[in-house]
Scaffold this motif. Sequence first.
Motif, short mmCIF file in Angstrom:
data_model
loop_
_atom_site.label_atom_id
_atom_site.label_comp_id
_atom_site.label_asym_id
_atom_site.label_seq_id
_atom_site.Cartn_x
_atom_site.Cartn_y
_atom_site.Cartn_z
N MET A 69 0.85 -1.20 0.00
CA MET A 69 0.00 0.00 0.00
C MET A 69 0.88 1.25 0.00
N ASN A 70 0.71 2.12 -1.00
CA ASN A 70 1.42 3.39 -1.04
C ASN A 70 0.55 4.43 -0.33
N ILE A 71 0.89 4.71 0.92
CA ILE A 71 0.04 5.56 1.77
C ILE A 71 -0.08 6.96 1.21
N LEU A 72 1.04 7.56 0.79
CA LEU A 72 1.00 8.93 0.28
C LEU A 72 0.12 9.02 -0.96
N SER A 73 0.25 8.07 -1.88
CA SER A 73 -0.57 8.09 -3.09
C SER A 73 -2.05 7.98 -2.76
N GLU A 74 -2.39 7.12 -1.79
CA GLU A 74 -3.80 6.96 -1.42
C GLU A 74 -4.35 8.25 -0.82
N ILE A 85 2.49 15.63 7.60
CA ILE A 85 2.09 14.28 7.99
C ILE A 85 2.77 13.95 9.31
N ARG A 86 2.01 13.37 10.25
CA ARG A 86 2.58 12.94 11.54
C ARG A 86 2.24 11.47 11.76
N LEU A 141 11.50 10.12 -0.50
CA LEU A 141 11.86 10.01 0.91
C LEU A 141 10.61 9.81 1.77
N ILE A 142 9.56 10.58 1.49
CA ILE A 142 8.32 10.45 2.25
C ILE A 142 7.77 9.04 2.11
N ASN A 143 7.79 8.52 0.90
CA ASN A 143 7.29 7.15 0.67
C ASN A 143 8.10 6.12 1.44
N LYS A 144 9.42 6.31 1.51
CA LYS A 144 10.26 5.38 2.26
C LYS A 144 9.91 5.41 3.74
N ILE A 145 9.72 6.60 4.28
CA ILE A 145 9.36 6.73 5.71
C ILE A 145 8.02 6.06 5.98
#
Length: 226
Positions: free
Chosen positions: A1-6, A27-28, A115-119
């Motif tokens: 699941m790609n959280i940022l994309s969703e 985002i937190r 980077l955001i996706n990796k986190i």
Amino acid sequence: MNILSELEEFINEFNQNNDVDFAIDTIRIEFQKQYKKAKLDELGEWKKLQKNSNILHKLKKRLNDDEITSVYRLDTYDVYFYNKKDTSTNRKYRNAEMIIFAMKQYHKEPPPKELINKILSILKDVSNIDICLDIPYRPNIEALSKYFKLKQYIEPKSKKPTDTYYINNPNITMIEKITIYDKGFKNSLGYIMHRIEAKIIIPNIKLLAIPLYELKEVTNIARLSK
């Protein structure tokens, strides 16, 4: 699941259907370090902020001082995590919160999406997000005050009122707080830009629900002509 994309797809679909331009700025994610810290260390160097750091001061303005024990920044990015005090156990610094700032900016580059996706792939969750709407004129504070209790921010040193307002109790499910401020002035943009920003709780990232219709009702009031 790609959280940022969703998250972005959910918001972008709403924007297209409702003629609005909401965007994520922050985002937190709350997490436990013993399970995640080793993988986070692989992303780069986490530098501890000094007590006199301007960034640390800004963080403490947004959080309760007693929540924060120490704050670390990832390289030069607007990506931080802070250790949280845990009064329920004897284990110190087990709990932490990741904060990814400045995702919607005009005066500097946001943290890279890669980077955001990796986190997010490491932490596999989102606790809350800030969703913002930027408008090229001053919001109608008088209209908002008819529906919400607004608190104007007073500059501590000069004691002068600012053009920043907080709705600390909007009484809207999942919306914890709304902030309205002069972004053009804050970031020295050289043109008029005001921001309406809502801190929104995400109860379950796997069953995504964001109160965008309710937020749009607030922004509609702020955009009323005087």
